[in-house]
Scaffold this motif. Structure first.
Motif, PDB file in Angstrom:
ATOM      1  N   VAL A   1      15.226   3.464  -5.563  1.00 32.01           N
ATOM      2  CA  VAL A   1      16.433   4.287  -5.692  1.00 32.01           C
ATOM      3  C   VAL A   1      17.675   3.434  -5.486  1.00 32.01           C
ATOM      4  O   VAL A   1      18.619   3.467  -6.288  1.00 32.01           O
ATOM      5  N   THR A   2      17.679   2.640  -4.411  1.00 28.71           N
ATOM      6  CA  THR A   2      18.851   1.825  -4.084  1.00 28.71           C
ATOM      7  C   THR A   2      19.212   0.877  -5.219  1.00 28.71           C
ATOM      8  O   THR A   2      20.368   0.794  -5.637  1.00 28.71           O
ATOM      9  N   ILE A   3      18.213   0.176  -5.733  1.00 26.74           N
ATOM     10  CA  ILE A   3      18.498  -0.851  -6.745  1.00 26.74           C
ATOM     11  C   ILE A   3      18.801  -0.234  -8.110  1.00 26.74           C
ATOM     12  O   ILE A   3      19.794  -0.580  -8.756  1.00 26.74           O
ATOM     13  N   LEU A   4      17.975   0.693  -8.555  1.00 25.39           N
ATOM     14  CA  LEU A   4      18.156   1.247  -9.903  1.00 25.39           C
ATOM     15  C   LEU A   4      19.387   2.142 -10.029  1.00 25.39           C
ATOM     16  O   LEU A   4      19.931   2.299 -11.121  1.00 25.39           O
ATOM     17  N   CYS A   5      19.840   2.710  -8.916  1.00 23.18           N
ATOM     18  CA  CYS A   5      20.974   3.652  -8.987  1.00 23.18           C
ATOM     19  C   CYS A   5      22.319   3.032  -8.642  1.00 23.18           C
ATOM     20  O   CYS A   5      23.351   3.665  -8.876  1.00 23.18           O
ATOM     21  N   THR A   6      22.321   1.828  -8.082  1.00 27.26           N
ATOM     22  CA  THR A   6      23.604   1.274  -7.628  1.00 27.26           C
ATOM     23  C   THR A   6      24.020  -0.023  -8.327  1.00 27.26           C
ATOM     24  O   THR A   6      25.177  -0.421  -8.221  1.00 27.26           O
ATOM     25  N   ARG A   7      23.114  -0.671  -9.034  1.00 34.84           N
ATOM     26  CA  ARG A   7      23.487  -1.913  -9.716  1.00 34.84           C
ATOM     27  C   ARG A   7      24.120  -1.601 -11.080  1.00 34.84           C
ATOM     28  O   ARG A   7      23.785  -0.613 -11.729  1.00 34.84           O
ATOM     29  N   SER A   8      25.009  -2.481 -11.525  1.00 33.67           N
ATOM     30  CA  SER A   8      25.612  -2.313 -12.853  1.00 33.67           C
ATOM     31  C   SER A   8      24.553  -2.508 -13.927  1.00 33.67           C
ATOM     32  O   SER A   8      23.499  -3.099 -13.673  1.00 33.67           O
ATOM     33  N   PHE A   9      24.825  -2.015 -15.120  1.00 34.61           N
ATOM     34  CA  PHE A   9      23.862  -2.185 -16.215  1.00 34.61           C
ATOM     35  C   PHE A   9      23.627  -3.666 -16.503  1.00 34.61           C
ATOM     36  O   PHE A   9      22.502  -4.085 -16.774  1.00 34.61           O
ATOM     37  N   SER A  10      24.678  -4.474 -16.446  1.00 36.52           N
ATOM     38  CA  SER A  10      24.515  -5.918 -16.687  1.00 36.52           C
ATOM     39  C   SER A  10      23.609  -6.535 -15.627  1.00 36.52           C
ATOM     40  O   SER A  10      22.743  -7.368 -15.942  1.00 36.52           O
ATOM     41  N   GLN A  11      23.809  -6.132 -14.378  1.00 32.63           N
ATOM     42  CA  GLN A  11      22.993  -6.656 -13.288  1.00 32.63           C
ATOM     43  C   GLN A  11      21.542  -6.221 -13.451  1.00 32.63           C
ATOM     44  O   GLN A  11      20.616  -7.002 -13.217  1.00 32.63           O
ATOM     45  N   LEU A  12      21.326  -4.968 -13.848  1.00 34.83           N
ATOM     46  CA  LEU A  12      19.958  -4.483 -14.037  1.00 34.83           C
ATOM     47  C   LEU A  12      19.257  -5.203 -15.186  1.00 34.83           C
ATOM     48  O   LEU A  12      18.060  -5.498 -15.094  1.00 34.83           O
TER      49      LEU A  12
ATOM     50  N   TRP B   1       0.875  -1.175   0.000  1.00 32.52           N
ATOM     51  CA  TRP B   1       0.000   0.000   0.000  1.00 32.52           C
ATOM     52  C   TRP B   1       0.910   1.222   0.000  1.00 32.52           C
ATOM     53  O   TRP B   1       1.647   1.466   0.929  1.00 32.52           O
ATOM     54  N   GLY B   2       0.865   1.972  -1.089  1.00 38.29           N
ATOM     55  CA  GLY B   2       1.860   3.034  -1.239  1.00 38.29           C
ATOM     56  C   GLY B   2       3.113   2.435  -1.861  1.00 38.29           C
ATOM     57  O   GLY B   2       3.193   1.237  -2.113  1.00 38.29           O
ATOM     58  N   THR B   3       4.109   3.251  -2.088  1.00 36.18           N
ATOM     59  CA  THR B   3       5.332   2.794  -2.746  1.00 36.18           C
ATOM     60  C   THR B   3       6.545   3.145  -1.895  1.00 36.18           C
ATOM     61  O   THR B   3       6.669   4.269  -1.418  1.00 36.18           O
ATOM     62  N   ASP B   4       7.420   2.167  -1.711  1.00 32.74           N
ATOM     63  CA  ASP B   4       8.683   2.411  -1.004  1.00 32.74           C
ATOM     64  C   ASP B   4       9.710   2.862  -2.043  1.00 32.74           C
ATOM     65  O   ASP B   4      10.474   2.064  -2.581  1.00 32.74           O
ATOM     66  N   GLU B   5       9.705   4.174  -2.327  1.00 33.96           N
ATOM     67  CA  GLU B   5      10.570   4.701  -3.392  1.00 33.96           C
ATOM     68  C   GLU B   5      12.047   4.482  -3.107  1.00 33.96           C
ATOM     69  O   GLU B   5      12.855   4.330  -4.028  1.00 33.96           O
ATOM     70  N   SER B   6      12.430   4.466  -1.822  1.00 38.24           N
ATOM     71  CA  SER B   6      13.846   4.328  -1.478  1.00 38.24           C
ATOM     72  C   SER B   6      14.425   3.006  -1.971  1.00 38.24           C
ATOM     73  O   SER B   6      15.594   2.926  -2.336  1.00 38.24           O
ATOM     74  N   LYS B   7      13.595   1.966  -1.998  1.00 37.61           N
ATOM     75  CA  LYS B   7      14.070   0.670  -2.490  1.00 37.61           C
ATOM     76  C   LYS B   7      14.353   0.743  -3.987  1.00 37.61           C
ATOM     77  O   LYS B   7      15.355   0.196  -4.470  1.00 37.61           O
TER      78      LYS B   7
END
Length: 528
Positions: free
Chosen positions: A399-410, A391-397
């Motif tokens: 941010v963490t994943i999309l901004c810190t993983r390598s392009f290959s990992q994403l 319910w609602g969105t945990d935007e911080s999660k």
């Protein structure tokens, strides 16, 4: 710290705090009974026997005497004044000063009981004061937490564990319960054996890169500078010559022109171009004359300077640049403007959008083609739990994943997400986010999937509809003409069903259009 406290407080409260900071407290356990009686007399004279209160005397005694001395003094005070020290403090003082004295007295009399009461305050009522709870549990868990729990039970007839369970949930609650345990009994009761991570080396997508602008083979900087000086000297400007030289030299050659122009004529080529040209034509010529990091730093400044912020420009710059390019731009920004880029972006943005930009600005995204398949599945599940399953969105999660993983990992995570949900991550992002936050997340995903196609999309948006966004057009074409503009042109035609040349001819004009057509490798279109 004292200066910061002084600037944030005032009056008797400030004097008390600075006194507690500056006085050296006696740590002795021995008590001089005569001195204790003298202190009691001094406090009575400074308080109940005086019109007004001499706070400095209270500050001096409370800030310098040992705890053993103060405990004995409290007993003498009650015997002589027929009231407790707490009652006197409440009648003589008010506000934060009174609260601080009462906290100090409670600490001196029974420190575990004091902390037990503070924990209760932190978790009772609506919401939890997590800062207070964190401060107490972290600072006391290896000191006297067992005694604090005992006092909590005695005062409230309920265990601290049960109180925390009722008020705090999730991983945070589990951590709090773990920390208040006896250190010898701290076991991760709910821990399960971690699944082994499967790490693979994957083959990166083959990306062909063909520039539309290459080095001039018969480059002669002296001759070029003579022609440029002649084009700008006297009445009028020979724009055609400027275009023919600057639009057909590589970035390295253009830097040589600046040096040669200065040595030959004692003049700054950039200054001369700025004074002779105007509008979008001047903007693109100046962009071409800048070093890569200089151009990016200038683009950042332009995006946040003046009234309003060009959020689209910030998104483009931070999602399409490599960590090396971002770090170079940050350094150049500081040397050019004597300001910190992160601070400037923070002051111009807000909320989760600001958090994403700051995260991208740290430029810590790893490179390489190693993929943790297990982590990709874990990340996809975490995003699902933080989005559509919540319910609602945990935007911080996100941010963490999309901004810190390598392009290959994403890329691996996007595949896992689609297998898990039956649809693309973009679909859920559009459901869960909006505005600039959605735009920056979608831009990251687009760059991971196909950066050249993303640049083509930026070009299309800059010319589609009413008006042309020249700044976006300039950033992409100047930035990519010596890298992969051939492929970007091809992808532009695939998504728009028209060539980039057709769009440029239809949406731009004059010398600005001539430069653009040369840079995209279609000079012949100028004559048509």
């Amino acid at each position: 710290m004292e200066d910061d406290i002084k600037s944030d407080t005032s009056g008797s409260y400030r004097k008390l705090l600075t006194s507690l900071l500056s006085f050296g407290r006696d740590e002795s356990t021995e008590v001089d009974m005569n001195l204790a009686r003298e202190d009691v007399d001094e406090l009575i004279k400074a308080g109940i026997k005086k019109l007004g209160t001499d706070e400095q005397k209270f500050n001096q005694i409370f800030g310098t005497r040992s705890y053993a001395h103060l405990r004995q003094m409290f007993k003498i005070y009650q015997a002589e004044s027929k009231k407790s020290i707490e009652e006197s403090i409440k009648s003589e003082m008010s506000g934060n000063a009174a609260k601080t004295y009462l906290a100090l007295i409670n600490n001196i009399k029974n420190k575990p009981a004091y902390f037990a009461k503070e924990v209760k305050k932190a978790i009772k009522g609506l919401g939890t004061d997590e800062h207070t709870l964190n401060r107490i549990v972290i600072s006391r868990c290896e000191v006297d937490m067992i005694q604090i729990k005992e006092e909590f039970q005695n005062i409230y007839d309920k265990s601290m564990e049960d109180e925390i369970k009722d008020d705090v949930s999730g991983d945070y609650g589990k951590l709090m319960l773990l920390l208040i345990k006896d250190p010898s009994q701290r076991l991760f009761e709910d821990a399960v054996e971690e699944e082994p991570h499967v790490i693979e080396e994957v083959e990166e997508p083959l990306v062909e890169e063909t520039p539309t602008l290459t080095e001039c083979q018969d480059f002669n900087p002296s001759n070029d500078c003579e022609r440029l000086r002649k084009a700008m000297k006297g009445f009028g400007t020979d724009e055609k010559t400027i275009i023919q030289i600057i639009s057909k030299r590589s970035r390295t050659q253009r830097q040589q022109l600046k040096t040669s122009f200065k040595s030959m004529f004692g003049r700054n080529l950039m200054d001369d171009l700025h004074s002779e040209l105007s509008g979008s034509f001047r903007d693109i010529i100046e962009g071409l004359m800048m070093e890569e990091d200089e151009f990016d730093a200038f683009s950042f400044k332009k995006a946040i300077a003046g009234c309003g912020t060009d959020e689209s420009a910030l998104i483009e710059l931070l999602t399409t640049r490599t960590p090396e390019q971002i770090n170079a731009a940050k350094s150049k920004y500081h040397s050019m403007y004597k300001k910190n880029l992160e601070n400037d972006i923070k002051s111009d943005t807000s909320g989760h959008f600001r958090k994403v930009l700051v995260s991208l600005l740290t430029a810590t995204r790893p490179s390489g083609n190693l993929v943790d398949k297990t982590q990709a599945r874990i990340d996809s599940e975490e995003l699902l739990n933080a989005g559509t399953k919540k319910w609602g969105t945990d935007e911080s999660k996100f941010v963490t994943i999309l901004c810190t993983r390598s392009f290959s990992q994403l890329r691996a995570m996007f595949d896992e997400y689609e297998q898990l949900t039956g649809h693309s991550i973009e679909e859920d992002l559009k459901k869960e986010c909006s505005g600039d936050l959605l735009k920056v997340f979608l831009s990251i995903v687009a760059c991971v999937r196909d950066k050249q196609a993303h640049f083509a999309s930026i070009l299309l948006k800059s010319m589609k509809g009413l008006g042309t966004k020249e700044s976006s057009l300039i950033r992409v074409i100047v930035g990519r003409c010596e890298i992969d503009l051939v492929q970007i042109r091809e992808k532009f035609e695939q998504i728009s069903n028209k060539s980039l040349t057709e769009y440029i001819k239809g949406d731009t004009s004059g010398d600005f259009r001539r430069v653009l057509l040369i840079l995209i490798g279609d000079e012949d279109a100028i004559k048509k």
